[in-house]
Design a protein around this motif. Structure first.
Motif, short mmCIF file in Angstrom:
data_model
loop_
_atom_site.label_atom_id
_atom_site.label_comp_id
_atom_site.label_asym_id
_atom_site.label_seq_id
_atom_site.Cartn_x
_atom_site.Cartn_y
_atom_site.Cartn_z
N GLU A 41 0.83 -1.21 0.00
CA GLU A 41 0.00 0.00 0.00
C GLU A 41 0.87 1.25 0.00
N LEU A 42 1.93 1.25 0.80
CA LEU A 42 2.83 2.39 0.87
C LEU A 42 3.49 2.65 -0.48
N LYS A 43 3.92 1.60 -1.12
CA LYS A 43 4.60 1.71 -2.42
C LYS A 43 3.68 2.32 -3.48
N GLN A 44 2.39 2.03 -3.39
CA GLN A 44 1.44 2.50 -4.39
C GLN A 44 0.75 3.81 -4.00
N ARG A 45 0.97 4.29 -2.78
CA ARG A 45 0.23 5.46 -2.28
C ARG A 45 0.74 6.74 -2.92
N ASN A 46 -0.15 7.46 -3.57
CA ASN A 46 0.14 8.77 -4.13
C ASN A 46 -0.79 9.79 -3.48
N ARG A 47 -0.40 11.03 -3.58
CA ARG A 47 -1.24 12.10 -3.04
C ARG A 47 -2.47 12.25 -3.91
N ALA A 48 -3.63 12.26 -3.29
CA ALA A 48 -4.88 12.46 -4.00
C ALA A 48 -5.00 13.94 -4.39
#
Length: 178
Positions: free
Chosen positions: A92-99
């Protein structure tokens, strides 16, 4: 079903929510199964009945008439074991981008929570290094990513020096650019 006139013990429940310990659940469940005199088939069916929420979802494709207690507990271990949870959080961290409408501070706070869950045993300085890089990578503005990258430590000694560009200064830099 409890032997020798004993009252049947109630089975514990498990939903897979954060903070629930799967090992403790199974420890108590096995004790209750032994106390109540359940055979393997009964244990399997009672295990299904003891699950709720995410835990029940994790085994939704399994038919209790054709599965064993050990097969179901293996599925639950793979899904809810702390090592597996950390792996899920790392993904999840690796794929998390700012919305689009997410504030930089909100994005940073979300990354910090995920990184703590993803790397629970990592030193704070090392986790901060990964956190800053993920923050930069997850920004939508490519110019900010390019201008604010953090370098890898060049030697073991550098690894323990403070990172000059930490999260608070990164948030200030980001706000200046937007």
């Amino acid at each position: 079903m409890a032997g020798q006139g004993r009252k049947e013990a109630r089975s514990p429940t498990f939903s897979g929510t954060p903070g629930e310990e799967l090992d403790r659940f199974f420890q108590k469940f096995r004790y209750v199964a032994e106390w109540n005199g359940w055979d393997e088939e009964m244990k399997t069916h009672r295990l299904f009945m003891a699950l709720d929420g995410c835990a029940l979802d994790a085994i939704s494709g399994i038919n209790p008439d054709y599965a064993t207690f050990d097969e179901i507990s293996d599925v639950l271990q793979r899904r809810f074991d702390p090592v597996e949870r950390a792996r899920v959080y790392r993904s999840e961290l690796k794929q998390r981008n700012r919305a689009m409408n997410e504030s930089p501070a909100g994005y940073a706070a979300a990354l910090r929570r995920l990184s703590t869950q993803a790397f629970p045993r990592m030193h704070t300085e090392d986790r901060e290094f990964h956190l800053v890089n993920r923050f930069i990578a997850g920004l939508l503005d490519v110019n900010i990513q390019h201008n604010n990258s953090v370098r890898e430590p060049s030697s073991y000694g550098d690894r323990h020096k403070p990172i000059i560009l930490g999260m608070p200064s990164l948030l200030i830099l980001y706000n200046l650019h937007t």
